[in-house]
Write a protein that holds these residues in place. Sequence first.
Motif, PDB file in Angstrom:
ATOM      1  N   VAL A   1       0.782  -0.998   0.017  1.00  0.00           N
ATOM      2  CA  VAL A   1      -0.024   0.146  -0.029  1.00  0.00           C
ATOM      3  C   VAL A   1       0.925   1.245   0.130  1.00  0.00           C
ATOM      4  O   VAL A   1       1.639   1.463   1.063  1.00  0.00           O
ATOM      5  CB  VAL A   1      -0.837   0.070   1.179  1.00  0.00           C
ATOM      6  CG1 VAL A   1      -1.797   1.075   1.448  1.00  0.00           C
ATOM      7  CG2 VAL A   1      -1.508  -1.230   1.361  1.00  0.00           C
TER       8      VAL A   1
ATOM      9  N   GLU B   1      -6.599   6.405   3.467  1.00  0.00           N
ATOM     10  CA  GLU B   1      -6.022   5.242   2.756  1.00  0.00           C
ATOM     11  C   GLU B   1      -5.847   3.994   3.135  1.00  0.00           C
ATOM     12  O   GLU B   1      -5.948   2.955   2.659  1.00  0.00           O
ATOM     13  CB  GLU B   1      -4.800   5.856   2.083  1.00  0.00           C
ATOM     14  CG  GLU B   1      -4.735   7.056   1.208  1.00  0.00           C
ATOM     15  CD  GLU B   1      -5.632   7.006   0.022  1.00  0.00           C
ATOM     16  OE1 GLU B   1      -5.560   6.046  -0.597  1.00  0.00           O
ATOM     17  OE2 GLU B   1      -6.235   7.982  -0.248  1.00  0.00           O
TER      18      GLU B   1
ATOM     19  N   ALA C   1      -7.524   0.478   2.103  1.00  0.00           N
ATOM     20  CA  ALA C   1      -6.829  -0.589   1.938  1.00  0.00           C
ATOM     21  C   ALA C   1      -7.115  -2.001   2.743  1.00  0.00           C
ATOM     22  O   ALA C   1      -6.778  -3.014   2.371  1.00  0.00           O
ATOM     23  CB  ALA C   1      -5.318  -0.299   1.864  1.00  0.00           C
TER      24      ALA C   1
END
Length: 325
Positions: A187, A199, A203
């Motif tokens: 990631v 984020e 993920a």
Amino acid sequence: MHAITIEQPGGPEALVWAEVPDPVAGEGEVLVEVAASAVNRADVLQRQGFYDPPPGASPYPGLECSGRIVALGPGVSGWAVGDEVCALLSGGGYAQRVAVPAGQLLPVPKGVDLVTAAALPEVVATVWSNVFMVAGLRPGGTLLVHGGSSGIGTMAIQLGKAVGARVAVTAGGKEKLARCAELGADVLIDYREQDFVEELRSATGGAGADVILDIMGAKYLARNLDALAMNGRLAVIGLQGGVKAELDLRTLLAKRAAITATSLRARPLEEKAAIVAAVREHVWPLIAAGRVHPVVHATYPIAQAAEAHRVLEASTHTGKLLLTL
């Protein structure tokens, strides 16, 4: 001998190559003729007058080195004059010779040359002790590494992947993130343009990170807690984002999370020896097998230590900066 000295705290120009007294190997120590050392943030802080060596340590900067043993002090066994080694130091790596407690020595790992080995001791000991020995990252867990393109970060990515974890990183810019991806990061988060909490949640299906390795300190504290998974562990190893922050304990309680903060330099000798022994047992085989490797951005002659410091402070590098003698 000669060493890089700091007569007055200041900018990179404060680093002066000068003649100094020769070190002597004391009880339980070996004397190493230095082949290379590496530049760390702690060296910059010492140069600026903010991070003095612990009592009894060498006054010169340099928290790791590689080289050859040239003398053994009383009570040392298991090592011989001529052995090629790398070492974790409390100071003194920016010098022609340094006295090292025997418990902080490591053999140069298979597949790594003597100079490049100087890139290993500090980062490997820091990552292994914090991410694995303290925070307990396990296979299948998620590790978030802040500063993924740094020396610490590049090693944390590789070790996380080697044990079967999923690794997320923050870094500044596409080039640095691309290098993190090459090392195995799953990631990729550009902290300049993206919110790492959002984020990471995206993920991980909202779960967050089981372990966060943080170099920022105060600036990221609240968001790090938001990014932690249930029973997550935040390991703070740097204060680049400040030293004071407000903490909402309700978040910590709700997640049953833990925060640890450690430094390596001033730890007792027995603690450092235990970390080094764990590194030799668990990490050295990974390096010998080619699954983990040191990442070196550039190598400078010791006389250009000031330039290496400028590069580190500009944060334009990926991996480690080495100084050769």
